[in-house]
Design an enzyme around this catalytic site. Structure first.
Site, PDB file in Angstrom:
ATOM      1  N   THR A  21      20.237 -13.623  44.669  1.00 20.15           N
ATOM      2  CA  THR A  21      21.074 -14.315  45.614  1.00 20.15           C
ATOM      3  C   THR A  21      20.330 -15.717  45.729  1.00 20.15           C
ATOM      4  O   THR A  21      19.729 -16.266  44.890  1.00 20.15           O
ATOM      5  CB  THR A  21      21.010 -13.415  46.903  1.00 20.15           C
ATOM      6  OG1 THR A  21      21.977 -14.016  48.019  1.00 20.15           O
ATOM      7  CG2 THR A  21      19.772 -13.246  47.387  1.00 20.15           C
ATOM      8  N   ASN A  22      20.779 -16.379  46.888  1.00 18.59           N
ATOM      9  CA  ASN A  22      19.991 -17.547  47.194  1.00 18.59           C
ATOM     10  C   ASN A  22      19.725 -17.817  48.660  1.00 18.59           C
ATOM     11  O   ASN A  22      20.141 -16.879  49.489  1.00 18.59           O
ATOM     12  CB  ASN A  22      21.141 -18.721  46.477  1.00 18.59           C
ATOM     13  CG  ASN A  22      22.483 -18.613  47.246  1.00 18.59           C
ATOM     14  OD1 ASN A  22      22.710 -18.915  48.472  1.00 18.59           O
ATOM     15  ND2 ASN A  22      23.487 -18.488  46.366  1.00 18.59           N
TER      16      ASN A  22
END
Ligand code: CTP
Length: 207
Positions: A21-22
């Site tokens: 993810t980020n």
């Protein structure tokens, strides 16, 4: 008008307990959805996982992966008048999903990643969207020229460009400073709460 907003990060699963993810918090996209609903627009928010409450009066579709987000956008975009793509969509996803938890049997592990579909870049073609199209650009250098390139490449009416190398604005922050890059001009939106930038973006829709 009918407005579609994408927001938040995506989650790309690696195995049953892990994902890529980020750092996107979703705040910018949720602020835009909220400001647009307050301005009387009909808003559909398509968002990856965040800890935020869905703004009052906004229709909501939760998604996890970039592929889920693409599918939801492809379904609803044709009936929209405007769209703002504020999501931080993963550019790469694991080539295969391991059915079992990956064991730490070796000292190193390589993950094979493949490119996801560019959702914003698909809006004009093949999705056939003709409404007002707003994209974001997260840049660490040459902010204006990179944003102007994205504006043309993705057929946008406006690119909201952030310098994500600064830690006082952008990801996770309540504030943002942005360059508003239009086909014929560039405007600086000075550092201010994301809510204020959201109101400004909503005021430009259909301009
Ligand atoms: N975007 C998207 N789908 C993707 C990747 C990005 O819709 N698979 C959208 C984002 O929501 C944003 C815009 O594209 O509005 C630009 O995202 P950014 O990460 O800055 O640019 P990229 O097109 O991914 O290009 P690069 O990472 O090479 O700078």
């Amino acid at each position: 008008m009918k407005l579609l907003v994408t927001a938040g990060p995506t989650r790309e699963p690696i195995d049953p307990v892990r994902y890529l993810t980020n750092r996107s918090s979703g705040k910018m996209g949720y602020a835009i959805a909220d400001a647009a609903a307050h301005a009387g627009h009909s808003v559909l928010l398509i968002s990856g996982p965040t800890s935020l409450d869905v703004p009052v009066g906004v229709d909501f579709i939760p998604v996890e992966t970039a592929a889920d987000m693409f599918a939801a956008v492809a379904t609803y975009l044709p009936r929209m008048d405007a769209a703002v793509f504020a999501a931080a969509v993963a550019d790469f996803t694991p080539a295969s999903l391991s059915a079992q938890k990956i064991k730490k049997s070796d000292d190193s592990l390589s993950l094979d990643l493949v490119k996801t579909k560019d959702i914003l870049g698909s809006a004009r073609e093949p999705l056939g969207f003709t409404g007002f199209l707003v994209g974001f650009a997260a840049e660490t250098e040459n902010v204006e020229s990179n944003a102007r390139h994205k504006l043309a490449a993705k057929g946008c009416d406006l690119i909201v460009a952030n310098d994500v190398s600064r830690n006082d604005i952008g990801f996770d922050s309540h504030e943002n400073e942005a360059l508003l890059v239009f086909p014929d001009r560039t405007e600086l939106f000075p550092k201010a709460p994301k809510h204020d930038l959201a109101i400004r973006i909503v005021s430009m829709l259909g301009e």
